[in-house]
Design a protein around this motif. Structure first.
Motif, PDB file in Angstrom:
ATOM      1  N   SER A   1      23.500  50.133  -6.033  1.00 20.40           N
ATOM      2  CA  SER A   1      23.751  51.044  -7.156  1.00 20.40           C
ATOM      3  C   SER A   1      22.479  51.770  -7.527  1.00 20.40           C
ATOM      4  CB  SER A   1      24.173  50.256  -8.393  1.00 20.40           C
ATOM      5  OG  SER A   1      25.539  50.056  -8.402  1.00 20.40           O
ATOM      6  N   LEU A   2      22.601  53.067  -7.693  1.00 24.01           N
ATOM      7  CA  LEU A   2      21.491  53.856  -8.208  1.00 24.01           C
ATOM      8  C   LEU A   2      21.882  54.354  -9.584  1.00 24.01           C
ATOM      9  CD1 LEU A   2      20.702  56.041  -5.089  1.00 24.01           C
ATOM     10  CD2 LEU A   2      19.319  54.168  -6.000  1.00 24.01           C
TER      11      LEU A   2
ATOM     12  N   TYR B   1      20.572  42.089  -8.314  1.00 23.20           N
ATOM     13  CA  TYR B   1      19.161  42.138  -8.676  1.00 23.20           C
ATOM     14  C   TYR B   1      18.649  43.550  -8.414  1.00 23.20           C
ATOM     15  CZ  TYR B   1      19.460  40.807  -3.784  1.00 23.20           C
ATOM     16  OH  TYR B   1      19.838  40.730  -2.482  1.00 23.20           O
ATOM     17  N   GLY B   2      17.680  43.969  -9.217  1.00 25.79           N
ATOM     18  CA  GLY B   2      17.262  45.355  -9.088  1.00 25.79           C
ATOM     19  C   GLY B   2      15.878  45.639  -9.648  1.00 25.79           C
ATOM     20  N   PHE B   3      15.536  46.896  -9.578  1.00 20.59           N
ATOM     21  CA  PHE B   3      14.227  47.393  -9.963  1.00 20.59           C
ATOM     22  C   PHE B   3      14.436  48.633 -10.819  1.00 20.59           C
ATOM     23  CE2 PHE B   3      10.740  50.368  -9.013  1.00 20.59           C
ATOM     24  CZ  PHE B   3       9.652  49.607  -9.442  1.00 20.59           C
TER      25      PHE B   3
ATOM     26  N   PHE C   1      20.975  45.773  -6.240  1.00 14.55           N
ATOM     27  CA  PHE C   1      21.691  45.277  -5.066  1.00 14.55           C
ATOM     28  C   PHE C   1      22.625  44.158  -5.493  1.00 14.55           C
ATOM     29  CE2 PHE C   1      17.519  46.826  -4.030  1.00 14.55           C
ATOM     30  CZ  PHE C   1      17.807  47.786  -3.060  1.00 14.55           C
ATOM     31  N   GLU C   2      23.825  44.234  -4.993  1.00 13.57           N
ATOM     32  CA  GLU C   2      24.817  43.237  -5.358  1.00 13.57           C
ATOM     33  C   GLU C   2      25.234  42.488  -4.113  1.00 13.57           C
ATOM     34  OE1 GLU C   2      28.408  44.964  -6.876  1.00 13.57           O
ATOM     35  OE2 GLU C   2      29.383  43.023  -7.175  1.00 13.57           O
ATOM     36  N   GLU C   3      25.229  41.165  -4.199  1.00 11.59           N
ATOM     37  CA  GLU C   3      25.689  40.408  -3.034  1.00 11.59           C
ATOM     38  C   GLU C   3      26.653  39.327  -3.479  1.00 11.59           C
ATOM     39  OE1 GLU C   3      22.234  38.602  -1.264  1.00 11.59           O
ATOM     40  OE2 GLU C   3      22.284  36.973  -2.701  1.00 11.59           O
TER      41      GLU C   3
END
Lengths: 527, 1078
Positions: free
Chosen positions: B360-361, B1070-1072, B265-267
């Motif tokens: 983003s995936l 931030y992501g997983f 996720f981008e913010e």
């Protein structure tokens, strides 16, 4: 077997060692039609001098023909740095004109160029356009690096780089004095007109001013010579008179049919600059200027108490019929000029200003004029002691060229007061609408028109629709000319010259009476 | 979601395995030298990730299944040992120390593997695993902070530009970007942003072409600088980045499958601080008919207050919830009141609310199969992103198939084929442009605008509904389109299809002599489509650019290796032909669009305008390299190359260059237990360089607007070519020291270099009175000196816990020693509106911003004019270089049992940038400072401000220097409005007011992972599973000007840097992530 393999590999390597040929540019020709280079150069000269920057935000607003409707820094003489850099474009145009001459003189190409007009006539035509361009530049900055086709004056250092061996190139050209420049411009115009041969072809294409008509180019060269000679008449009367007499004897404009005009295309891509601004860029930045609107309406600009006129309109009470063409009515059906505002905020409170006329801003194939017959008549009136006949002919020529109905012309000429210095010069100012650079030159030479709102003046503008009145004070911006209650005398040199040509530029700056500022008068500006 | 279903199906399919019998093996590992137990030795079943480590007493205990054949014992600084398991249940092992392995083997020029110990120059390698702990957008920006001597600036825009400098810029003009080689293929990394875009003048950032490559498939990256790069020839003058992707190496029977899946996720979080006290327009005084500062209009008998909707400034009335104003949204297309007046208050939804959270995936699958004589790998990855800008999206697909095989005993073939397809829609315009949202949000606008209300950007008839109307009764946009209109209607799109790869064959002629031939190809088509919708402020239109690029390299070479007693010889000789071609076709509509929403050149109102361009270049080369090593501790490397380039005049088109380097491993002669490696090294190289095509002969250009009045238009280009060009030369000298102590608990590497580029081929800017803007000449000398330091090691290394830290410091000073004749400066670019120029000026650090500086007295106080604003120097003066004093990257990796954590700080100190956003934002009353309070605690907009500084008399000298006398404390009060507007340089105030230092401290990467091995998973299917959380660019500290990040100025990859013309807010991500190995 192993050895055999090794040989194959070595042979492969030897092959790669082969030299390569220089790859020449497949996209562009090395020898173009000279007419195409001329076409481009003239088009650029016109667009560079008549666009919303060098014309619109510079001399058009300075001479108060127009004002900017939202952001009016330049109206108050705060010219942006980028506007001065039109300097570069002017020199590129000049180099292209020099290339036209070179294509017609170089043995390798001259014969081929005959297809586009005689070598001689092409060369002379290019010289005239160079003189036109240099005259505008010298009027803008004063001393500048200069080039002359006909002169071997060693002080002329411009355009000494293309086609010149490395060690002879002049990368930092010295600035020629205005005295030398104007003298040479006059000589160039004289020599070019004399050398033009009506027995030979003019440009067969790419000449969008006279379409190869050699006789008209001669008249233009002579008429332009009048403009230039008259400008220097206060500082070198003998030279001026010599050229004025010679030009008149050789033949100048005799009717609007002789006008030097440049017509744009009706396509959006190659449309006139003001059309492009309004219709392609969708910028409606300009409106009719207050002082010019009042002049055309036969009124004066009023002071804050709205009873005290602060300009003196020589044509008081007479409505100039050109107003219907020069400007559009506002939404209330009135002609109202845009004030020279104290600030952009105040400008934004005005919502009832008149825009320039449709003939100018909404006509893609508009014709921009380099010089008109009307100007010649006003010059003749001046040369002949404010001659009434030339004065009237000048007014008539201007009105006819703008398409004013004949009855209105007659009525107006009947109404205007007789020729005198103020009347002739003010009419010349009205006629030089959309040739603002020439109007600025005339203002500096003569101090006319006197209908402009001077800096630091308190004045008001009234909306005729509801009678509401708004007060303003004209506060110029740059500190360097804040002290003079006058218009700028020149434009600063572009910043690039400070770094790229610092030493030579400094020599020129040092010759200016108030340094490189808008407050330094030019050589011929002695009034 | 569908992707996960496929993944699950695959797992099930592959998971039909029976559970096999297990047994336990234990033993002790000791050192061969002293018999001491070694703790922390890795014990792994070969070909799997099943393993453990020895405890403090050197003991281990491992459960293996029946298939396990070999145990591998690994420890840093020791020779790895493999033991066959057979029927053993106890396996004790002694390990030999092996210093050579500490540094290991690295890939150097032309893909030649070398022992790092023997090199006479610095090469730094980054592992793909480290880079990919946080899923990366592009391979280049993920190198930030990881290699010393390399400075990377990344724009942060979706698929945006990167500027990479290795040991600083070598050329005064040009882009100075390194050569990037992927699996031997020299890759094009062009950046097609035009000069206007790069200089902040507005335009879309289409990024670097190398954003195509797939970061997740990177095995390792090594960076060659100086002498190391000479073998690559011309293009190596700016260094080389060698990227090796994952391969299936033949030699053992194996089959591996891995999946990676991540979502992030981008913010937007960092942007200039805006004021929240006053709305748009200006305050209309009562005597000019104003009511509460507003104009009033009467519509249908109702008199309402209106803001100045046609103005894009924010000097309007103060917010007051009791004042009801018929704002932009109250008005219909023709001036009918369609909504009630609203309170005049700060917006509920402000600028950052305009942006979405980007998602983003990233999913990838890799399959490798190897055998004794072959290896094949297939990899596919897909990235699908919705950007932060409404309506923006990006889809990237990368396919790779690589393989190698022995054909008989002497012939080896290999091939590596890649296809990359990238589509992007809705990249933001940056800089000072019509569609630039940065310009609309920070430079010009009205602060009371509510972005929630703006989202409804069309009237029912489909025409635009913008706040910046020409008047209450005229909905035509004045200057600004509604930002949602810009995002949804005027968005550009671009698409790139790229094939690259190589095919090669090698033949073992003798035991120690082999020949090989390789063809390397890189080719792409790049489409850019830009639109301006009918109803926009600007004239509607469409433009399309198609670029076709190809480069093929045909290389043949001989490799020879032999050992004579103590002397080891490695030699390479070969030749290369490089063929390059670039074509561009461009089309533009003119005069508007015939039918709305049809974006085709044939939908042009006027004749469409076309442009095309073709460029070709060929370079032939011969090269050779000899490496000699005496007993491993004295090493010498010599390389030479000659190029023939088609871009140079025929009699000057050949140029020769060479490199030499040597190293002395003094630790081999000392007997120090603590020191595992001590090496000094030195290198020198000379690299020649050619130039762009078509700079030799003079030609005429066609006017881009076509014919005029039915006649052609051509003009002489304002860049004068030069028929006497010579190749330029870059000479680099470097010295270095490498030390490793305590089995790599501590390592240190230092390099000093001096790089001088002379005879530069530059378009020298000349006085325009010459008739030209520039002439291409050989001139100038630039000298870069710098220090590269790396300090790292494992401060903690126990059974369960290891901590690895590495710091990379880069400090490069670039000095323009000489320009040309007595020229003092060359303009690289002019900032929009001209208050600042980026220049190369003689004697100064390269990349100087020249602007109008403050005038200060002898005590450093700023001088204030009688008008109350800061005085400025009359001429442009150097304000500083845009390049930093140093960059420092600090990375940390922690492993605790099955957990791992890593983070990377990237620190930049020094350098400056110029912000047009600041200049206009001050001018227009948008920024926070325009609505601050003065020393008395009063609002500056109401009470004015007295600037800190002094009044005084300034007298200027000829050379621009000055004296300030007669000073007294400034007591001139200036209105808040005038103070803001005075930030605009054209009023004669210092442009230095909008120049800031480019310092920052950034948390670039963070990841926290948990790995489950086969044992923990109790599965025969999974070899390992790792799940992790990660973040990129999470925090920024230490900015000189709050909210103005220097990386916001990056608008291209060339030498035009340090100018912000209209910036986008910065993002954090931030992501997983899940990695699965089968």
């Amino acid at each position: 077997m192993k050895i055999f393999n090794t040989i194959i590999v070595l042979a492969l390597l030897a092959f790669t060692a082969c030299d390569v040929d220089y790859e020449s540019n497949p996209n562009e020709p090395t020898t173009p039609p000279s007419s195409a280079v001329f076409n481009h150069a003239v088009d650029q000269i016109m667009t560079d001098t008549r666009d919303v920057w060098f014309s619109g935000r510079f001399t058009t607003v300075t001479m108060q023909y127009w004002q900017q409707s939202e952001y009016g820094d330049e109206d108050r003489y705060g010219y942006r740095e980028s506007m001065r850099e039109t300097w570069a474009d002017f020199y590129y145009n000049l180099e292209n004109l020099r290339k036209v001459i070179q294509l017609n003189t170089d043995e390798a190409t001259a014969a081929d160029m005959q297809a586009y007009g005689s070598n001689n006539n092409q060369i002379q035509t290019a010289r005239i356009m160079m003189a036109y361009q240099f005259n505008i530049m010298a009027d803008t900055w004063g001393d500048i690096p200069y080039y002359s086709y006909g002169s071997d004056n060693e002080a002329f250092h411009a355009l000494q780089m293309g086609d010149i061996p490395g060690d002879e190139q002049i990368l930092e050209p010295a600035y020629a004095t205005q005295e030398a420049i104007y003298a040479d411009i006059l000589n160039e115009l004289k020599a070019a007109a004399e050398s033009l041969s009506e027995a030979e072809n003019g440009f067969q294409q790419g000449d969008n001013i006279y379409h190869g008509d050699v006789a008209l180019w001669k008249k233009f060269a002579n008429s332009l010579r009048l403009r230039v000679a008259l400008k220097i008449s206060d500082v070198n009367a003998s030279l001026a008179n010599e050229h004025i007499d010679d030009a008149l004897s050789k033949g100048v404009f005799e009717s609007n049919a002789d006008n030097a005009g440049f017509t744009y295309e009706s396509s959006a891509t190659n449309a006139a600059p003001m059309y492009t601004s309004w219709n392609v860029d969708n910028r409606s930045d300009f409106a009719l200027g207050l002082s010019f609107a009042q002049l055309l309406k036969g009124e004066n600009v009023m002071g804050h108490d709205n009873s005290n006129p602060i300009t003196s309109n020589p044509f008081s009470g007479i409505t100039d019929p050109r107003i219907h063409i020069y400007a559009n009515q506002n939404s209330d059906g009135n002609y109202v000029g845009m004030p020279i505002a104290e600030s952009s905020d105040e400008a934004a409170t005005i919502g009832f200003e008149s825009l320039p006329g449709d003939a100018i801003i909404n006509t893609p194939d508009y014709t921009e004029y380099l010089m008109e017959y009307a100007e010649v008549e006003f010059i003749l009136s001046e040369l002949n002691g404010w001659d009434q006949g030339h004065y009237e002919a000048g007014i008539r020529a201007s009105m006819e060229r703008w398409g004013v109905p004949a009855d209105d012309i007659d009525a107006y000429i009947d109404a205007v007061p007789a020729a005198n210095e103020e009347n002739v010069r003010t009419q010349k100012y009205i006629a030089l609408y959309l040739q603002p650079h020439t109007a600025w030159q005339e203002y500096r030479r003569t101090g006319y028109p006197q209908t402009l709102i001077p800096p630091f003046t308190d004045y008001s503008v009234t909306n005729p629709a509801d009678g509401a009145s708004y007060n303003f004070t004209f506060s110029p911006i740059p500190a360097e000319i804040q002290q003079t209650q006058d218009l700028p005398y020149r434009m600063k040199y572009p910043d690039q010259e400070y770094t790229l040509n610092g030493t030579k530029n400094k020599e020129a700056r040092d010759r200016l009476p108030n340094g490189d500022t808008q407050a330094s008068k030019l050589w011929w500006d002695v009034n | 979601m569908r992707k996960f279903t496929i993944l699950l199906a695959l797992m099930t399919f592959l998971g039909v395995n029976s559970v096999l019998a297990q047994r336990t093996i234990n033993g002790t590992v000791t050192s061969a030298e002293d018999g001491q137990a070694i703790p922390g030795v890795q014990v792994v079943v070969k070909g799997t990730t099943i393993g453990t480590t020895t405890d403090l007493d050197g003991n281990y205990n491992l459960t293996v299944n029946e298939q396990a054949e070999i145990l591998v014992f690994k420890f840093v600084g020791m020779a790895t040992k493999e033991i066959e398991i057979g029927n053993k249940t106890v396996i004790n092992v002694t390990l030999q120390s092996q210093v050579m392995d500490i540094e290991g083997v690295v890939v150097t020029a032309l893909g030649i593997s070398r022992e790092k110990k023997s090199l006479g120059y610095s090469v730094q390698e980054v592992s793909g695993d480290d880079m990919n702990k946080a899923t990366q957008n592009d391979a280049i920006s993920s190198l930030q902070g990881r290699v010393s001597g390399v400075q990377i600036r990344s724009s942060g825009n979706m698929g945006g530009s990167n500027n990479i400098l290795i040991r600083g810029a070598t050329a005064i003009t040009g882009d100075n970007q390194p050569l990037i080689v992927v699996d031997g293929v020299p890759m094009d990394n062009a950046n097609y942003n035009d000069i206007n875009t790069q200089a902040g003048g507005g335009g879309t950032d289409y990024g670097n072409m190398l954003n195509d490559i797939d970061p997740s498939e990177i095995e390792s990256v090594s960076v060659l600088k100086g002498a190391a790069a000479a073998l690559y020839g011309s293009r190596a003058a700016n260094g080389v980045i060698l990227i090796e992707t994952k391969k299936a190496k033949r030699g053992k029977e194996a089959f591996d499958v891995s999946f990676t899946s991540s979502v992030d996720f981008e913010e937007k979080y960092l942007h200039p601080n805006l004021q929240n006290k006053y709305g748009g327009g200006a305050i209309i005084p009562d005597d000019a008919g104003g009511v509460d500062g507003f104009q009033t209009v009467t519509v249908d008998g109702q008199t309402v207050k209106i803001p100045q909707m046609q103005v894009d400034e924010s000097w309007g009335p103060r917010y007051n919830e009791n004042v009801m104003v018929a704002q932009w949204d109250a008005w219909g297309p023709e001036g009918q009141l369609i909504n009630d007046p609203r309170p005049w208050v700060a917006p509920e939804n402000d600028v950052l609310d305009f942006y979405n959270t980007g998602v983003s995936l990233t999913n990838s699958i890799g399959v490798s199969k190897t055998g004794e004589e072959y290896g094949v790998r297939f990899h596919y990855s897909n990235v699908s992103s919705d950007g932060t800008l409404p309506g923006s999206e990006r889809a990237k697909n990368n396919f790779k198939l690589s393989g190698n095989a022995m054909l008989g005993s002497k012939i080896t073939v290999n091939a590596n084929l890649n296809f990359a397809k990238t589509y992007t829609q809705g990249r933001p315009e940056i800089g000072y442009g019509d569609n630039s949202l940065g310009q609309k949000f920070y430079q010009w606008g009205q602060r009371q605008l509510d972005y929630g209300l703006l989202e409804d950007y069309k009237y029912e008839d489909g025409t635009q509904r913008t706040w910046n109307r020409q008047g209450y009764n005229n909905s035509t946009p004045q200057y600004a389109d509604n930002p949602y209109w810009i995002a949804y209607e005027n968005r550009p799109e671009d698409e790139r299809n790229r094939f690259y790869g190589n095919v090669g064959l090698s033949y073992q002629i003798l035991d120690n002599l082999s020949a090989e031939g390789n063809i390397y190809g890189d080719t792409y088509n790049f489409y850019v489509r830009e639109r301006v919708a009918v109803g926009s402020q600007a004239q509607p239109g469409y433009e399309e650019h198609v670029r076709a690029f190809s480069e093929y390299n045909y290389e043949g070479r001989l490799n020879y290796n032999n050992k004579f007693d103590k002397v080891n010889l490695q030699a390479v000789a070969g030749g290369n032909i490089r063929d390059y071609r670039y074509d561009r076709n461009s089309g533009y509509t003119s005069g508007g669009l015939v039918v709305p929403n049809v974006y085709s050149l044939t939908n042009s109102s006027g004749n469409p305008i076309i442009g095309d361009y073709t460029e070709e270049k060929q370079v032939n080369s011969l090269f050779g390299n000899v490496s000699l090593s005496y007993d491993g501790f004295l090493n010498l490397d010599l390389s030479a190359r000659n190029d023939w380039s088609s871009t140079l005049p025929e009699d000057e088109n050949s140029y020769f260059y060479y490199g030499a380097s040597g190293s002395f491993v003094f630790s081999d002669l000392l007997d120090m237990d603590a020191m595992n490696l001590g090496k000094i090294r030195a290198g020198y190289s000379q690299v020649g360089n050619d130039t762009d095509p078509y700079r030799v002969g003079s030609t005429y250009s066609y006017n881009g607007d076509g014919t005029f009045q039915d006649a052609a238009r051509l003009f002489i280009s304002n860049q004068l070519p030069n028929s006497e060009l010579r190749p330029e030369q870059t000479a680099t000298t470097e010295f270095g020291l490498d030390l490793i102590f305590f089995e790599d608990r501590l390592n240190f590497s230092a390099t000093y270099f001096n790089k001088a580029t002379t005879d530069q081929i530059i378009p020298l800017e000349v006085s325009k009175a010459t008739g030209y803007a520039t002439q291409v000449i050989n001139a100038g000398e630039m000298v870069n000196t710098g220090v590269e330091l790396t300090l790292g090691g494992d401060p903690v290394r126990t059974d369960d816990f290891t901590w690895r830290i590495m710091a990379n410091l880069t400090s490069t000073k670039m000095t323009v020693e000489k320009l040309y004749r007595d020229l003092e400066a060359i303009d690289i670019v002019r900032a929009p509106f001209g208050g600042v120029f980026l220049r190369a000026s003689e004697g100064d650090e390269y990349g100087q911003l020249w602007g109008y500086d403050y005038i200060t007295d002898d005590n450093g106080n700023k001088v204030v004019t009688p008008g109350g604003s800061y005085a400025r120097t009359p001429n442009l003066t150097p304000l500083g270089s845009v390049y930093p004093d140093f960059n420092l990257g600090i990375s940390n990796n922690f492993n605790y049992k099955d957990f791992d954590m890593s983070f990377l700080f990237d620190i930049q100190q020094g350098g400056i940038f110029y912000s047009l956003t600041h200049m206009w934002g001050m001018y227009s009353g948008m920024l926070e400072e325009t609505a601050g309070v003065n020393a008395d605690g009063n609002e500056i907009r109401e009470d004015g401000v007295i600037l800190d500084g002094v009044q005084g008399d300034v007298s200027f000298n000829e050379d621009g220097s000055y004296e300030v006398t007669n000073t007294s404390e400034n007591d001139v009060r200036i209105s808040g409005r005038a103070n803001g507007a005075f930030a605009y340089h054209a009023y004669g105030t210092p442009s230095a007011q909008s120049v800031f230092e480019a310092n920052y401290v950034k948390l670039r990467n963070f990841s926290l992972g948990y790995t489950l091995d086969q044992e923990q998973l109790k599965s025969q299917l999974f070899k390992s599973v790792r799940i992790s959380l990660y973040g990129r660019n999470l925090f920024t500290w230490g900015l000189d000007k709050e909210g103005f990040d220097p990386e916001m100025t990056v608008a291209g990859s060339g030498n035009i840097q340090g100018i912000d013309g209209g910036l986008q807010p910065m993002s954090r991500t931030y992501g997983f992530k899940v990695n699965i190995n089968l």
